[in-house]
Design a protein around this motif. Structure first.
Motif, mmCIF file in Angstrom:
data_model
loop_
_atom_site.group_PDB
_atom_site.id
_atom_site.type_symbol
_atom_site.label_atom_id
_atom_site.label_comp_id
_atom_site.label_asym_id
_atom_site.label_seq_id
_atom_site.Cartn_x
_atom_site.Cartn_y
_atom_site.Cartn_z
ATOM 1 N N LEU A 290 -13.944 -10.899 17.488
ATOM 2 C CA LEU A 290 -14.501 -9.646 16.977
ATOM 3 C C LEU A 290 -15.022 -8.736 18.088
ATOM 4 O O LEU A 290 -14.782 -7.530 18.073
ATOM 5 N N GLN B 217 -7.479 -0.427 12.581
ATOM 6 C CA GLN B 217 -8.058 -1.560 11.859
ATOM 7 C C GLN B 217 -7.478 -2.886 12.321
ATOM 8 O O GLN B 217 -8.189 -3.873 12.463
ATOM 9 N N GLY C 13 -10.227 9.577 18.450
ATOM 10 C CA GLY C 13 -10.768 9.760 17.104
ATOM 11 C C GLY C 13 -10.057 8.903 16.073
ATOM 12 O O GLY C 13 -10.133 9.136 14.882
ATOM 13 N N LEU C 14 -9.331 7.911 16.574
ATOM 14 C CA LEU C 14 -8.537 7.071 15.678
ATOM 15 C C LEU C 14 -9.171 5.692 15.558
ATOM 16 O O LEU C 14 -9.535 5.089 16.567
ATOM 17 N N LEU C 15 -9.308 5.224 14.342
ATOM 18 C CA LEU C 15 -9.841 3.871 14.148
ATOM 19 C C LEU C 15 -8.680 2.946 13.792
ATOM 20 O O LEU C 15 -8.050 3.101 12.747
ATOM 21 N N ARG D 117 -20.631 -2.956 10.517
ATOM 22 C CA ARG D 117 -19.269 -3.156 10.025
ATOM 23 C C ARG D 117 -19.206 -3.691 8.604
ATOM 24 O O ARG D 117 -18.126 -3.876 8.066
ATOM 25 N N VAL E 61 -13.877 -2.816 8.541
ATOM 26 C CA VAL E 61 -12.734 -2.390 9.364
ATOM 27 C C VAL E 61 -11.626 -3.433 9.279
ATOM 28 O O VAL E 61 -10.478 -3.117 8.953
ATOM 29 N N GLN F 164 -11.516 -1.000 19.595
ATOM 30 C CA GLN F 164 -11.658 0.043 18.569
ATOM 31 C C GLN F 164 -12.528 1.190 19.084
ATOM 32 O O GLN F 164 -12.223 2.368 18.888
ATOM 33 N N LYS G 132 0.817 -1.218 0.000
ATOM 34 C CA LYS G 132 0.000 0.000 0.000
ATOM 35 C C LYS G 132 0.851 1.269 0.000
ATOM 36 O O LYS G 132 0.320 2.371 -0.046
ATOM 37 N N PHE H 2 -11.262 4.945 19.648
ATOM 38 C CA PHE H 2 -11.951 5.951 18.844
ATOM 39 C C PHE H 2 -12.531 7.056 19.732
ATOM 40 O O PHE H 2 -12.395 8.242 19.434
ATOM 41 N N ARG I 75 -12.222 -7.008 19.755
ATOM 42 C CA ARG I 75 -11.628 -5.996 18.860
ATOM 43 C C ARG I 75 -12.514 -4.752 18.792
ATOM 44 O O ARG I 75 -12.035 -3.623 18.831
ATOM 45 N N LYS I 76 -13.814 -5.012 18.726
ATOM 46 C CA LYS I 76 -14.755 -3.883 18.658
ATOM 47 C C LYS I 76 -14.635 -2.993 19.889
ATOM 48 O O LYS I 76 -14.640 -1.774 19.792
ATOM 49 N N SER J 105 -9.742 5.763 9.925
ATOM 50 C CA SER J 105 -10.330 6.938 10.586
ATOM 51 C C SER J 105 -10.927 7.904 9.563
ATOM 52 O O SER J 105 -12.027 8.424 9.738
#
Lengths: 559, 97
Positions: free
Chosen positions: A504, A523, A519-521, B72, B37, A511, A483, A515, A507-508, B44
């Protein structure tokens, strides 16, 4: 003055007690001094002489202080070494690298040292490793009554003679040895005591306590050298002894009326649960001053410490922050105000900073690391070495009599870190209202999409989630060649039963927590085996190494 | 009926996401059920774009936290939008504001 003279001076007026509850040992300073003489004779018999490097491959133990003093009686150089291997820490490889740098004359090891490592290194180095348990075998120590009659009175020590080489295990993985002279050592010890007197309401150190590893700068200076220098009583243990039952340690500090204790953000945070079990009336910690150092200090930990230690009579004034590093011998700054400053700032991408009156999603709450010690000048500088004004983010630079002359036998690393006698710390920070604020390690700071991300802050949030254990989350940036960009990856160490269930929903929750606070997601969140979140001897996460292992797919993931 | 509506919303949502650059144009069929995600589609910034796009086209502001905790995949977002539309229609039919 040197440390041997300081000990001799203290012995004229007092004979403090050193306690090692883990080993059921209690020694007076005069007993320690007597053993130091015996060790000096033994080392001399091993042909150790001025300038020789003596490796100390030992856990925290009662013999550490006499061994150091014994080595210095010969004007040899003490090299404290990390003694135990880790999941990703190959002790033999580390020792080989360090030996290549400083060529040990001898290495003293604990009786329980790994025999394979000892054999391998002993053969490779061509020197003998001396087991502590066998050090006096076949040796007659001349005694007169109960006194060791020592003819090794010490090769005269000059201020510029090297006393210690402080090796970091290094966030880059290659150990670097900061050279500490006897003059630097004494300058640092004088600074510590002046800093304590100034920051702790005129208090003097009468009784000290430490469990920090002696192979780490803070453990060495606070656990051993400062009590020798200040002539204080001393309570010592290993990190393992402390972490097993932190409340027991505080009970002991109450019992022995400890006045000075240093700890880390992680250790203190991990102790609150254990301390909360105690009846508030059972301890009186009103005389105790606790310094938090060696890591970034989180506002939540300071607040919890006020509440939890406050219940035992410890006032807010008694909690302090210390900032330093081995390259400055140890400390450079500490809290000098009545209370630790915790403020909200808006830190912009261009490095400009604004003080915010209230907390919001745009602000970051930062704990002040205090004011520079007397004789120390701290400046904030940009990449071109220009000094920056207040409220500008830049690299923390230190000038003081405690700054090293360089890394031992490492010109390139020395040139990277020193400009004359000014130390470029590699830490990012800023200055406001006479105090300094630590922001992040320059190497650890992640810039994603133009946004500065401080891993410590994200990890601290994650570690408040009940299923995540303290110190077991790490955020790193890994380059994704496909990437052409850096990807944030969060690892969480898990053990059974979570190991088989992590999925999951977990993790949720992570996250969501990250967040909400930043304010950060993120992944990529993965659970990994215990030991994967590798740490230095002081407990700092080795993010660079972890990121490299992740990129090479060398971390054992679960699920 | 609901099935068809969901399918339509999903198709429309997928098309919009591709149009707005949130999804790659060549996402494989079946992608609608993937975790956005976990699969690295939404970061973000992507979250913000997705929220803005849905607000603009569907006139509904979905809290970002909901994308993290529940919505999601494109399928779950489409189902949420359908439920929202149907509840809005009912409210209008009964004169509830």
């Amino acid at each position: 003055m040197n440390i041997l003279e300081a000990v001799a001076e203290n012995l004229k007026t007092r004979n403090p007690t050193w306690r090692y509850p883990e080993e059921s040992v209690e020694w007076t300073l005069s007993e320690i001094d007597m053993q130091a003489k015996a060790y000096a004779m033994r080392l001399e018999a091993l042909a150790v002489k001025k300038g020789d490097r003596v490796g100390l491959l030992l856990d925290n133990c009662a013999e550490y202080a006499p061994l150091l003093l014994g080595a210095w009686r010969l004007n040899a150089i003490a090299v404290p070494l990390r003694p135990k291997p880790g999941k990703y820490f190959d002790l033999a490889e580390y020792l080989c690298t360090v030996h290549d740098i400083c060529k040990f004359q001898t290495i003293i090891v604990a009786a329980d040292a790994d025999p394979i490592t000892v054999d391998r290194c002993s053969q490779a180095f061509g020197i003998s490793f001396i087991f502590l348990s066998e050090i006096f075998v076949n040796m007659n120590i001349p005694m007169a009554g109960n006194e060791v009659t020592c003819n090794v009175v010490g090769t005269s020590i000059l201020p510029g003679d090297t006393a210690i080489i402080q090796f970091s295990s290094g966030t880059t993985g290659s150990p670097k040895g900061a050279v500490v002279t006897h003059a630097m050592m004494i300058a640092q010890l004088e600074q510590i005591n002046r800093g304590v007197a100034s920051g702790c309401n005129g208090s003097i150190v009468t009784s000290s306590a430490s469990w920090l590893p002696f192979n780490h700068d803070m453990g060495l200076f606070i656990g051993l050298l400062n009590p020798l220098f200040a002539g204080s009583d001393n309570l010592l243990a290993s990190p393992r002894y402390y972490m097993f039952k932190p409340h027991r340690w505080f009970q002991m500090m109450h019992k022995y009326e400890t006045t000075l204790h240093f700890t880390t953000n992680t250790a203190l945070s991990g102790s609150f649960k254990s301390l909360s079990k105690l009846d508030p009336g059972s301890l009186n910690l009103s005389q105790l001053y606790v310094y938090i150092g060696a890591e970034k200090v989180m506002p939540a930990v300071v607040r919890s410490a006020y509440r939890i230690l406050g219940a035992f009579g410890m006032g807010k004034r008694n909690l302090r922050i210390g900032y330093g590093m081995a390259e400055n011998t140890l400390g450079a700054a500490s809290t000098n105000k009545k209370e630790i400053s915790i403020r909200n700032f808006i830190i912009s991408e261009d490095g400009s900073i604004q003080l915010a009156s209230t907390a919001s999603s745009a602000t970051t709450e930062v704990v002040a690391i205090g004011e520079p010690h007397t004789g120390t000048r701290i400046t904030i500088r940009d990449d071109k070495e220009n000094e920056l004004p207040e409220l500008r983010l830049g690299q923390i630079n230190i000038e003081s009599p405690c700054v090293m002359g360089g890394y031992y036998q490492n010109i390139a690393a020395t040139q990277n870190s020193l400009v004359g006698r000014r130390l470029k710390t590699g830490d990012m920070g800023f200055f406001y209202d006479k105090e300094f604020y630590y922001h992040s390690r320059k190497d650890d700071l992640l810039v994603i999409g133009g946004k500065n991300i401080v891993p410590d802050e994200i990890e601290a949030q994650v570690e408040t989630i009940p299923f995540v254990r303290p110190t077991c989350a790490v955020l790193v940036g890994v380059n994704e060649p496909s990437k052409n960009e850096m990807q944030l990856r969060l690892l969480v160490e898990v053990k059974l039963p979570l190991k088989t269930m992590f999925g999951l929903e977990h993790r949720k929750q992570i996250q969501q927590k990250v967040f909400e606070s930043s304010g950060l997601l993120i992944q990529s969140i993965q659970a990994c085996e215990i030991g994967s979140v590798e740490k230095t001897s002081s407990g700092k996460k080795r993010r660079k190494i972890i990121a490299q292992r992740l990129a090479r797919d060398e971390i054992n993931m679960v699920n | 009926m609901i099935y068809t509506e969901e399918k339509n919303t999903l198709r429309e949502l997928t098309k919009l996401c591709k149009q707005e650059g949130i999804l790659e144009p060549d996402n494989v069929p079946g992608f609608e059920n993937e975790d956005l995600v976990d699969s690295g589609v939404i970061d973000s910034m992507g979250l913000l774009s997705l929220q803005s796009m849905i607000e603009e086209y569907y006139d509904v502001l979905i809290p970002q936290e909901l994308f993290i905790m529940e919505l999601r995949s494109l399928t779950s977002i489409a189902a949420y939008l359908d439920t929202y539309k149907s509840s809005k229609n009912q409210k209008q039919r009964f004169g509830i504001a």
